[in-house]
Motif scaffolding. Structure first.
Motif, mmCIF file in Angstrom:
data_model
loop_
_atom_site.group_PDB
_atom_site.id
_atom_site.type_symbol
_atom_site.label_atom_id
_atom_site.label_comp_id
_atom_site.label_asym_id
_atom_site.label_seq_id
_atom_site.Cartn_x
_atom_site.Cartn_y
_atom_site.Cartn_z
ATOM 1 N N ALA A 86 0.824 -1.213 0.000
ATOM 2 C CA ALA A 86 0.000 0.000 0.000
ATOM 3 C C ALA A 86 0.851 1.253 0.000
ATOM 4 N N ALA A 87 2.116 1.100 -0.373
ATOM 5 C CA ALA A 87 3.028 2.243 -0.353
ATOM 6 C C ALA A 87 3.626 2.467 -1.730
ATOM 7 N N ALA A 88 4.060 3.688 -1.932
ATOM 8 C CA ALA A 88 4.730 4.040 -3.182
ATOM 9 C C ALA A 88 5.904 4.939 -2.862
ATOM 10 N N GLY A 89 7.013 4.780 -3.595
ATOM 11 C CA GLY A 89 8.185 5.610 -3.353
ATOM 12 C C GLY A 89 7.886 7.079 -3.583
ATOM 13 N N ASP A 90 8.568 7.943 -2.790
ATOM 14 C CA ASP A 90 8.320 9.378 -2.935
ATOM 15 C C ASP A 90 9.403 10.079 -3.750
ATOM 16 N N GLY A 91 10.278 9.316 -4.364
ATOM 17 C CA GLY A 91 11.277 9.913 -5.248
ATOM 18 C C GLY A 91 12.531 10.376 -4.555
ATOM 19 N N ARG A 92 12.610 10.231 -3.249
ATOM 20 C CA ARG A 92 13.802 10.667 -2.543
ATOM 21 C C ARG A 92 14.866 9.574 -2.594
ATOM 22 N N ALA A 93 16.099 9.974 -2.294
ATOM 23 C CA ALA A 93 17.193 9.010 -2.212
ATOM 24 C C ALA A 93 17.814 9.130 -0.818
ATOM 25 N N PRO A 94 17.926 8.026 -0.073
ATOM 26 C CA PRO A 94 17.479 6.686 -0.436
ATOM 27 C C PRO A 94 15.959 6.614 -0.512
ATOM 28 N N PRO A 95 15.425 5.567 -1.195
ATOM 29 C CA PRO A 95 13.973 5.488 -1.381
ATOM 30 C C PRO A 95 13.228 5.483 -0.058
ATOM 31 N N ARG A 96 12.152 6.228 -0.012
ATOM 32 C CA ARG A 96 11.252 6.206 1.152
ATOM 33 C C ARG A 96 9.855 5.915 0.653
ATOM 34 N N GLN A 97 9.141 5.146 1.441
ATOM 35 C CA GLN A 97 7.813 4.721 1.032
ATOM 36 C C GLN A 97 6.741 5.550 1.751
ATOM 37 N N GLN A 98 5.724 5.958 1.025
ATOM 38 C CA GLN A 98 4.597 6.694 1.573
ATOM 39 C C GLN A 98 3.329 5.883 1.363
ATOM 40 N N LEU A 99 2.508 5.793 2.398
ATOM 41 C CA LEU A 99 1.284 5.006 2.309
ATOM 42 C C LEU A 99 0.261 5.679 1.400
ATOM 43 N N ARG A 100 -0.408 4.888 0.596
ATOM 44 C CA ARG A 100 -1.517 5.367 -0.221
ATOM 45 C C ARG A 100 -2.812 5.055 0.518
ATOM 46 N N ASP A 101 -3.547 6.086 0.876
ATOM 47 C CA ASP A 101 -4.734 5.922 1.720
ATOM 48 C C ASP A 101 -5.722 4.912 1.147
ATOM 49 N N ASP A 102 -5.853 4.890 -0.179
ATOM 50 C CA ASP A 102 -6.865 4.035 -0.784
ATOM 51 C C ASP A 102 -6.515 2.554 -0.718
ATOM 52 N N ALA A 103 -5.260 2.232 -0.377
ATOM 53 C CA ALA A 103 -4.827 0.831 -0.384
ATOM 54 C C ALA A 103 -4.557 0.274 1.007
ATOM 55 N N VAL A 104 -4.634 1.116 2.036
ATOM 56 C CA VAL A 104 -4.274 0.673 3.381
ATOM 57 C C VAL A 104 -5.228 -0.402 3.893
ATOM 58 N N GLY A 105 -6.521 -0.180 3.735
ATOM 59 C CA GLY A 105 -7.505 -1.140 4.236
ATOM 60 C C GLY A 105 -7.315 -2.524 3.655
ATOM 61 N N ALA A 106 -7.099 -2.595 2.347
ATOM 62 C CA ALA A 106 -6.893 -3.884 1.693
ATOM 63 C C ALA A 106 -5.614 -4.548 2.184
ATOM 64 N N ALA A 107 -4.579 -3.747 2.424
ATOM 65 C CA ALA A 107 -3.316 -4.300 2.910
ATOM 66 C C ALA A 107 -3.473 -4.897 4.303
ATOM 67 N N ILE A 108 -4.208 -4.210 5.176
ATOM 68 C CA ILE A 108 -4.432 -4.734 6.524
ATOM 69 C C ILE A 108 -5.292 -5.992 6.463
ATOM 70 N N ASP A 109 -6.300 -5.989 5.598
ATOM 71 C CA ASP A 109 -7.134 -7.191 5.450
ATOM 72 C C ASP A 109 -6.303 -8.384 4.997
ATOM 73 N N GLU A 110 -5.356 -8.144 4.120
ATOM 74 C CA GLU A 110 -4.475 -9.220 3.655
ATOM 75 C C GLU A 110 -3.660 -9.788 4.822
ATOM 76 N N TYR A 111 -3.125 -8.895 5.631
ATOM 77 C CA TYR A 111 -2.369 -9.305 6.824
ATOM 78 C C TYR A 111 -3.244 -10.109 7.777
ATOM 79 N N VAL A 112 -4.441 -9.601 8.070
ATOM 80 C CA VAL A 112 -5.340 -10.268 9.010
ATOM 81 C C VAL A 112 -5.715 -11.662 8.522
ATOM 82 N N ALA A 113 -6.037 -11.781 7.238
ATOM 83 C CA ALA A 113 -6.435 -13.081 6.696
ATOM 84 C C ALA A 113 -5.309 -14.098 6.833
ATOM 85 N N GLU A 114 -4.088 -13.674 6.552
ATOM 86 C CA GLU A 114 -2.959 -14.602 6.639
ATOM 87 C C GLU A 114 -2.657 -14.984 8.077
ATOM 88 N N ARG A 115 -2.702 -14.021 8.974
ATOM 89 C CA ARG A 115 -2.330 -14.300 10.360
ATOM 90 C C ARG A 115 -3.456 -14.990 11.134
#
Length: 411
Positions: free
Chosen positions: A331-360
């Motif tokens: 649910a993250a995308a690089g922000d173009g900085r060096a070294p790469p840093r990841q920023q969360l995309r609000d629209d994808a956070v819920g699905a990412a957490i659901d994926e974690y919950v289902a697996e665990r």
């Protein structure tokens, strides 16, 4: 005009973080490190005033070592503890001993919790951990997509994602709708036994199990043993104070072989004896509960508190950290900085957490069922319940091999 400027300045100074982890214990720091390895920052808020290196030891099976390898800590921690090469189980049944000796198929080592915590703390970026922050409330912020964490002093922190790693008595778990954990009628005394001249037990993990009592020892290195002594309380004794409970548990030690009594006497009670009660989430709650509310979830004991009977509580928390960081990175995308840093995309956070919950959920339910069956078998007085527990254990494979064979995957 001045009022407007002040209000604007206050809004700009308000703390807003991408990921806030509540609880700086084993799972909390492991999650922070896993996120860091994926190029994602986080803030860990910990209620204590310093790193929590208390507690005693942590049995780490092969599944836990796989997680530690993903975190980059396995090689260093292996140097602190010897490999367990033999497991001896002595069951006292109607006055007779039944002994089995086996060799572990996979890696088991007993680590001092202090060593693990210090390794985690040294590996996360500076200023990741903020001490002296006791979270007392979790709320939605209706004006934004953030969650508001309120501390005991009244100050607040906002976060895009909140991860509750704050143990069995979790504020975050209550927010996502989890009920209070249950308590098993069992007292456990944990400690270290020091042998400056070297102990005679080699690399054998040994347990003696009776109807209402158990004692075990596991070597850490040539000079240090971790031991536990557990006993079911007599009726009406579940709320006795700590000193009385410890004395009650240790009364049984003198009835055991001399080497066991000597081991317990070698413990420095002032610095390394710990009395604990057994808190757990029943497996049906873990199987059915909701572990997400918005962008808030839980991990470690907050998600799947379990008794110590299968030695998987700590390793399961390490697995949580790896899986959660892997899921959130989707649910993250690089922000173009060096070294790469990841920023969360609000629209994808819920699905990412659901994926974690289902697996665990699948993994945690199995572990909690295994631990629950053993704990109930040790404490129930009802024959029918004992037989049901034996049946469950038979279906699960009867030992810890299936638990240890699990691989949480790559970070």
């Amino acid at each position: 005009m001045d009022v407007v400027k002040k209000a604007t300045a206050a809004a700009e100074e308000e703390e807003v973080h991408g990921v806030v982890i509540v609880g700086g214990g084993l799972c909390g720091l492991a999650t922070a490190l896993a996120l860091h390895r994926k190029g994602m920052g986080s803030l860990v808020v910990e209620r204590s005033e310093a790193l929590r290196v208390g507690g005693v030891a942590l049995n780490v099976h092969a599944n836990g070592w796989r997680a530690l390898e993903e975190l980059g800590l396995a090689d260093g921690l292996r140097k602190t503890a010897n490999l367990i090469t033999s497991v001896r189980m002595v069951r006292q049944i109607q006055g007779k001993n039944q002994t089995t000796v086996s060799s572990p198929r996979k890696e088991i080592r007993c680590l001092r919790r202090k060593d693990v915590m210090e390794a985690l703390a040294k590996s996360v970026p500076a200023h990741t951990i903020r001490y002296g922050c006791r979270i007392v409330a979790v709320d939605e912020d209706p004006g934004t997509d953030c969650t508001v964490l309120t501390m005991a002093d009244g100050s607040t922190i906002k976060a895009k994602v909140v991860i509750g790693c704050d143990g069995w008595n979790s504020v975050v778990a209550r927010y996502v709708g989890l009920g209070a954990p249950s308590q098993l009628p069992r007292f456990i005394v944990l400690g270290f036994a020091s042998y400056p001249e070297g102990h005679p037990f080699g690399t054998e993990f040994s347990q003696i199990i009776a109807d209402d009592f158990a004692v075990g020892r596991v070597p850490i290195n040539e000079n240090l043993l971790h031991f536990f002594v557990s006993r079911s309380p007599s009726p009406g004794r579940t709320d006795v104070d700590e000193d009385a409970a410890r004395k009650y548990v240790l009364e049984k030690v003198d009835e055991l072989p001399g080497e066991v009594a000597d081991m317990v006497r070698r413990c420095d009670a002032a610095s390394s004896w710990t009395l604990t009660k057994v808190w757990y989430r029943p497996p049906w709650q873990v199987a059915l509960a909701g572990f997400r509310r918005g962008a808030v979830t839980v991990a470690g004991d907050a998600m799947h508190a379990m008794g110590p009977f299968i030695g998987q509580g700590g390793s399961a928390g390490l697995e949580d950290a790896v899986v959660l960081a892997r899921s959130l990175s989707s649910a993250a995308a690089g922000d173009g900085r060096a070294p790469p840093r990841q920023q969360l995309r609000d629209d994808a956070v819920g699905a990412a957490i659901d994926e974690y919950v289902a697996e665990r959920r699948r993994r945690a339910t199995t572990l909690c069922l295994h631990s629950f069956a053993i704990g109930t078998l040790l404490t129930t007085r009802w024959l029918a319940v004992k037989l049901a527990c034996v049946a469950v254990l038979a279906l699960l494979g009867g030992d810890s091999r299936r638990d240890a064979d699990y691989d949480c995957g790559r970070l």
